[in-house]
Design a protein around this motif. Structure first.
Motif, PDB file in Angstrom:
ATOM      1  N   HIS A   8      20.493  39.513  31.550  1.00 39.27           N
ATOM      2  CA  HIS A   8      19.511  40.293  32.298  1.00 39.27           C
ATOM      3  C   HIS A   8      19.462  39.756  33.727  1.00 39.27           C
ATOM      4  O   HIS A   8      19.618  38.559  33.963  1.00 39.27           O
ATOM      5  N   SER A   9      19.234  40.642  34.688  1.00 38.29           N
ATOM      6  CA  SER A   9      19.318  40.269  36.103  1.00 38.29           C
ATOM      7  C   SER A   9      18.277  39.245  36.530  1.00 38.29           C
ATOM      8  O   SER A   9      18.440  38.586  37.565  1.00 38.29           O
ATOM      9  N   SER A  10      17.196  39.097  35.776  1.00 44.01           N
ATOM     10  CA  SER A  10      16.138  38.163  36.157  1.00 44.01           C
ATOM     11  C   SER A  10      16.428  36.726  35.734  1.00 44.01           C
ATOM     12  O   SER A  10      15.772  35.798  36.219  1.00 44.01           O
ATOM     13  N   ASN A  46      11.849  36.551  38.139  1.00 41.35           N
ATOM     14  CA  ASN A  46      12.783  35.512  37.692  1.00 41.35           C
ATOM     15  C   ASN A  46      12.317  34.911  36.378  1.00 41.35           C
ATOM     16  O   ASN A  46      11.122  34.631  36.203  1.00 41.35           O
ATOM     17  N   GLU A  94      22.875  34.463  31.988  1.00 36.22           N
ATOM     18  CA  GLU A  94      22.589  35.071  33.286  1.00 36.22           C
ATOM     19  C   GLU A  94      23.136  36.493  33.371  1.00 36.22           C
ATOM     20  O   GLU A  94      22.641  37.297  34.164  1.00 36.22           O
ATOM     21  N   SER A  95      24.156  36.809  32.577  1.00 39.98           N
ATOM     22  CA  SER A  95      24.671  38.173  32.538  1.00 39.98           C
ATOM     23  C   SER A  95      23.909  39.039  31.544  1.00 39.98           C
ATOM     24  O   SER A  95      24.162  40.234  31.431  1.00 39.98           O
TER      25      SER A  95
END
Length: 451
Positions: free
Chosen positions: A139-141, A110, A136-137
């Protein structure tokens, strides 16, 4: 290296995190050469070509006027540190190629991008959210959060609110909220936290560089990049814009030296654009009792053996809006740093305080020069010129880099150079008055200024 990016549905408002990060970083790659040529040339011109105008003398080594002119040399420790920082190569993406070097990525679960705010400046909070909500879109972290104190809560955003009932042993306000957030999120060594103030915004290019720092800079557990003060109402007030230009100059010199070469927070740290590994946060915690919790956090991290590094990225903020806010901000920094128990913060606060005497001696030298019309030894004048040229250049380079980032018309950029030289004298007096304000009337508590 590719990064996924999609615009958030319904996102139509103008974002305030737009800048020329790539252009600034490309310029900084070569800027040390420009700095070296300009500084050495200006110092030489001041000492030798303008030496006669300044009444420099090669035969007299000391006279009565040197006793009050000694104040001219008091900023020398600070300006020499900045001089070395300005003329040493700057760490930018040009010198980094992780793919070619075949470095294996560090694990990342995260990345929390946290905007910390008291909550009453709603306009600044929504500007920051508008600038960051799409990340937030990216990268997934990535997790984009806003952290407030009760009773402030913002509907429609990822808002975390520290309850009034939560208490710590020492911390208050921002540090208390950060400690609650740390405990609530249960950070691990695979989590990273990017701390931003409510007026701070980071752009997509800089987020890429933050991710690369996390993945590949395995020797470092926390880091910072450059903070600009051109995010909102830039140049709407000339004095505050120029006053904060020296903070940019500081990042490009003193803090560049710290993060690129020393990898120890010998000059402290900024509270905004502070990227911490979860391991550091859990070891140090935010249960701190200081007016400058960011500086104290960095000192404790150093004590525990953690190392810091330079992030090749930018964050954009804004300057104070009025004189009272400016004075309270500088007063809190000076008093907070001076009160820290470590030796280095006290030493830097001492040098900061010497600026008052330097200001007094400079003012006094004008009438005393008529009473005692003595020449100045050239060696003495040379040291004064080194300090003077470097100090003025910190303001100039700060304004110049921010103008380039904003894409200001080149004609306006160069017109602002003489304007900055004039206005910076007002700023120096204001900085000195803020230190006097802190000495005579130290703050009893944390001041939150309006931006």
């Amino acid at each position: 290296m590719s990064y996924a990016f999609q615009k958030t549905a319904g996102e139509t408002e103008e974002r305030t995190n737009i800048g020329n990060t790539k252009a600034v970083m490309a310029l900084l790659s070569e800027m040390w050469i420009i700095n070296l040529i300009f500084l050495m040339g200006a110092i030489y011109m001041m000492t030798f070509y303008l030496g006669k105008l300044q009444s420099y003398d090669d035969y007299e080594l000391w006279n009565i006027a040197c006793y009050w002119k000694i104040g001219w040399l008091l900023p020398l420790p600070y300006t020499m540190i900045c001089l070395f920082g300005l003329i040493l190569p700057y760490r930018t993406p040009k010198f980094l190629d992780y793919a070619r070097e075949g470095i294996k990525k560090r694990r990342l679960d995260n990345l929390y991008i946290v905007t910390v705010t008291k909550g009453d400046n709603r306009e600044a909070v929504y500007r920051a959210w508008q600038a960051h909500k799409h990340l937030e879109s990216f990268h997934s972290s990535i997790r984009v959060h806003v952290l407030t104190d009760e009773p402030y809560f913002f509907e429609g955003i990822n808002c975390y609110t520290c309850p009034k009932a939560f208490s710590t042993g020492n911390s208050k306000y921002k540090a208390r909220a950060l400690e609650w957030y740390r405990q609530t999120m249960k950070f691990t060594e695979h989590d990273w936290i990017l701390h931003l103030d409510e007026e701070s915004v980071i752009d997509d290019e800089s987020v890429k560089r933050v991710l690369e720092f996390i993945w590949y800079e395995k020797d470092y557990h926390f880091g910072q990049g450059v903070i600009l003060y051109n995010q909102y109402k830039y140049w709407s007030n000339w004095i505050f814009t120029v006053a904060d230009a020296i903070r940019v100059g500081d990042d490009l010199s003193r803090f560049h030296l710290q993060y690129t070469y020393f990898h120890r927070p010998i000059f402290g740290a900024h509270g905004s654009f502070l990227l911490n590994n979860g391991l550091v946060e859990n070891a140090v915690t935010w249960d701190l009792g200081s007016l400058t919790e960011d500086y104290q956090f960095a000192m404790k991290a150093w004590d525990r053996g953690f190392r810091c590094g330079k992030i090749c990225a930018l964050v954009r903020e804004q300057s104070p809006m009025d004189v009272i806010g400016f004075m309270k901000q500088r007063r809190r920094w000076f008093v907070g740093i001076r009160r820290l128990p470590n030796f280095l913060p006290k030493l830097w606060a001492f040098f900061w305080g010497l600026g008052i005497f330097s200001l007094y001696c400079t003012i006094a030298s004008v009438p005393l020069g008529f009473v005692y019309p003595n020449v100045t030894p050239r060696w003495f004048g040379f040291l004064k010129d080194v300090s003077f040229v470097t100090f003025v250049y910190l303001y100039l380079v700060g304004v110049f880099i921010q103008d380039i980032d904003k894409g200001v018309n080149p004609i306006i950029v160069f017109l602002r150079i003489p304007l900055t030289i004039v206005v910076q004298y007002i700023c120096v007096v204001m900085e000195g008055c803020a230190v006097m304000y802190g000495i005579l009337f130290p703050p009893a508590d944390f001041d939150v200024i309006k931006k």
